[in-house]
Write a protein that holds these residues in place. Sequence first.
Motif, PDB file in Angstrom:
ATOM      1  N   ASN A   1     106.328  37.770   5.478  1.00  0.00           N
ATOM      2  CA  ASN A   1     107.235  36.631   5.286  1.00  0.00           C
ATOM      3  C   ASN A   1     107.157  35.679   6.473  1.00  0.00           C
ATOM      4  O   ASN A   1     107.072  34.460   6.297  1.00  0.00           O
ATOM      5  CB  ASN A   1     108.666  37.145   5.088  1.00  0.00           C
ATOM      6  N   GLU A   2     107.138  36.207   7.691  1.00  0.00           N
ATOM      7  CA  GLU A   2     107.035  35.384   8.898  1.00  0.00           C
ATOM      8  C   GLU A   2     105.703  34.638   8.942  1.00  0.00           C
ATOM      9  O   GLU A   2     105.645  33.458   9.278  1.00  0.00           O
ATOM     10  CB  GLU A   2     107.197  36.262  10.145  1.00  0.00           C
ATOM     11  N   ARG A   3     104.618  35.334   8.599  1.00  0.00           N
ATOM     12  CA  ARG A   3     103.298  34.695   8.577  1.00  0.00           C
ATOM     13  C   ARG A   3     103.249  33.556   7.572  1.00  0.00           C
ATOM     14  O   ARG A   3     102.728  32.466   7.847  1.00  0.00           O
ATOM     15  CB  ARG A   3     102.224  35.735   8.250  1.00  0.00           C
ATOM     16  N   LEU A   4     103.828  33.761   6.391  1.00  0.00           N
ATOM     17  CA  LEU A   4     103.832  32.711   5.367  1.00  0.00           C
ATOM     18  C   LEU A   4     104.681  31.514   5.791  1.00  0.00           C
ATOM     19  O   LEU A   4     104.332  30.361   5.503  1.00  0.00           O
ATOM     20  CB  LEU A   4     104.315  33.282   4.037  1.00  0.00           C
ATOM     21  N   ARG A   5     105.784  31.781   6.473  1.00  0.00           N
ATOM     22  CA  ARG A   5     106.622  30.670   6.971  1.00  0.00           C
ATOM     23  C   ARG A   5     105.852  29.826   7.983  1.00  0.00           C
ATOM     24  O   ARG A   5     105.932  28.600   7.971  1.00  0.00           O
ATOM     25  CB  ARG A   5     107.897  31.208   7.594  1.00  0.00           C
ATOM     26  N   MET A   6     105.135  30.498   8.897  1.00  0.00           N
ATOM     27  CA  MET A   6     104.358  29.759   9.893  1.00  0.00           C
ATOM     28  C   MET A   6     103.251  28.949   9.220  1.00  0.00           C
ATOM     29  O   MET A   6     102.995  27.800   9.571  1.00  0.00           O
ATOM     30  CB  MET A   6     103.740  30.730  10.916  1.00  0.00           C
ATOM     31  N   GLU A   7     102.608  29.527   8.216  1.00  0.00           N
ATOM     32  CA  GLU A   7     101.548  28.814   7.499  1.00  0.00           C
ATOM     33  C   GLU A   7     102.105  27.591   6.774  1.00  0.00           C
ATOM     34  O   GLU A   7     101.504  26.513   6.794  1.00  0.00           O
ATOM     35  CB  GLU A   7     100.890  29.765   6.503  1.00  0.00           C
ATOM     36  N   ASN A   8     103.262  27.740   6.182  1.00  0.00           N
ATOM     37  CA  ASN A   8     103.919  26.640   5.477  1.00  0.00           C
ATOM     38  C   ASN A   8     104.289  25.517   6.445  1.00  0.00           C
ATOM     39  O   ASN A   8     104.064  24.333   6.158  1.00  0.00           O
ATOM     40  CB  ASN A   8     105.156  27.167   4.740  1.00  0.00           C
ATOM     41  N   ALA A   9     104.838  25.856   7.608  1.00  0.00           N
ATOM     42  CA  ALA A   9     105.211  24.850   8.600  1.00  0.00           C
ATOM     43  C   ALA A   9     103.973  24.128   9.111  1.00  0.00           C
ATOM     44  O   ALA A   9     103.985  22.905   9.308  1.00  0.00           O
ATOM     45  CB  ALA A   9     105.969  25.504   9.753  1.00  0.00           C
ATOM     46  N   TYR A  10     102.886  24.861   9.296  1.00  0.00           N
ATOM     47  CA  TYR A  10     101.636  24.243   9.762  1.00  0.00           C
ATOM     48  C   TYR A  10     101.120  23.236   8.742  1.00  0.00           C
ATOM     49  O   TYR A  10     100.732  22.117   9.092  1.00  0.00           O
ATOM     50  CB  TYR A  10     100.597  25.347  10.017  1.00  0.00           C
ATOM     51  N   LEU A  11     101.134  23.615   7.485  1.00  0.00           N
ATOM     52  CA  LEU A  11     100.640  22.712   6.441  1.00  0.00           C
ATOM     53  C   LEU A  11     101.517  21.466   6.309  1.00  0.00           C
ATOM     54  O   LEU A  11     101.006  20.357   6.063  1.00  0.00           O
ATOM     55  CB  LEU A  11     100.539  23.452   5.107  1.00  0.00           C
ATOM     56  N   LYS A  12     102.808  21.613   6.483  1.00  0.00           N
ATOM     57  CA  LYS A  12     103.710  20.450   6.426  1.00  0.00           C
ATOM     58  C   LYS A  12     103.403  19.475   7.559  1.00  0.00           C
ATOM     59  O   LYS A  12     103.358  18.257   7.347  1.00  0.00           O
ATOM     60  CB  LYS A  12     105.171  20.901   6.521  1.00  0.00           C
ATOM     61  N   LYS A  13     103.186  19.995   8.764  1.00  0.00           N
ATOM     62  CA  LYS A  13     102.872  19.116   9.888  1.00  0.00           C
ATOM     63  C   LYS A  13     101.521  18.434   9.698  1.00  0.00           C
ATOM     64  O   LYS A  13     101.364  17.257  10.008  1.00  0.00           O
ATOM     65  CB  LYS A  13     102.870  19.911  11.201  1.00  0.00           C
ATOM     66  N   LEU A  14     100.562  19.167   9.168  1.00  0.00           N
ATOM     67  CA  LEU A  14      99.248  18.587   8.910  1.00  0.00           C
ATOM     68  C   LEU A  14      99.347  17.467   7.876  1.00  0.00           C
ATOM     69  O   LEU A  14      98.757  16.390   8.047  1.00  0.00           O
ATOM     70  CB  LEU A  14      98.284  19.669   8.430  1.00  0.00           C
TER      71      LEU A  14
END
Length: 173
Positions: free
Chosen positions: A143-156
Motif C-alpha cells: 500500500n505504501e509503495r503504491l501511494r508513493m508511485e501514485n504521488a510520483y505520477l501526479k507530480k510528473l
Amino acid sequence: MSKFTVKEKLNVVKRYLMGNESQRSIASSTGVNHSVLRVWIQQFQYHGEKAFHKNYTPYTLQFKLDVLNYMYEQGTSIRETSAIFNIPSPSTLFKWQKLFEAGGIDALESKKKGRPSMKNDSQKKTKTTMPIEGSLEALQAENERLRMENAYLKKLNALVQNKGKSPNKTKRK
C-alpha cells in the motif's frame, strides 16, 4: 632530508663521540639536522648499534602507558624518553601525550585500519527479510509503495502540463 643507512648513522655518531668535532659541524657536513643528530647520539648511548636497526613495531596500550608514566615520574624530556625506549621518532611520543591528554586511555588504543570486510554487509542484508505474502505487514508495504508511485505520477503529470503552458516554449521549424 634524505634517509640514512645504518652504517652512515653509526659513522656520524662515532665521529661525534671521538670528540674532535661539534654536533653542528658534523650535522652540516653530513646534511642532517643537528637535533636529529642529537637523537641519534642519545639512542646510540642507550642501545648501541641495535638502536638503528628498525623493524615495524605495533605498540600496545600498556607499553604506551608505561612510557608516558616513566616520562611523567622521572621528569625526562620527550627526546630522552624516546631514546630510552628506542622509539625512532620523538614525535610519536608527543602524539601519544596529546592523545592521552585529550581523550584519556581510550584514545591511546590502536585503531583498526583499512576497509571493513564485505562479510559484514552480506550479514546485514540477510537479516532484512521480506514479509510473508498476504500478511498484514506485506499489505501495508505494498500500500505504501503504491501511494508513493501514485504521488510520483501526479507530480510528473503536473510538470508535463506546466511545460505545455510555458510561454518560453520554442517552436521547431
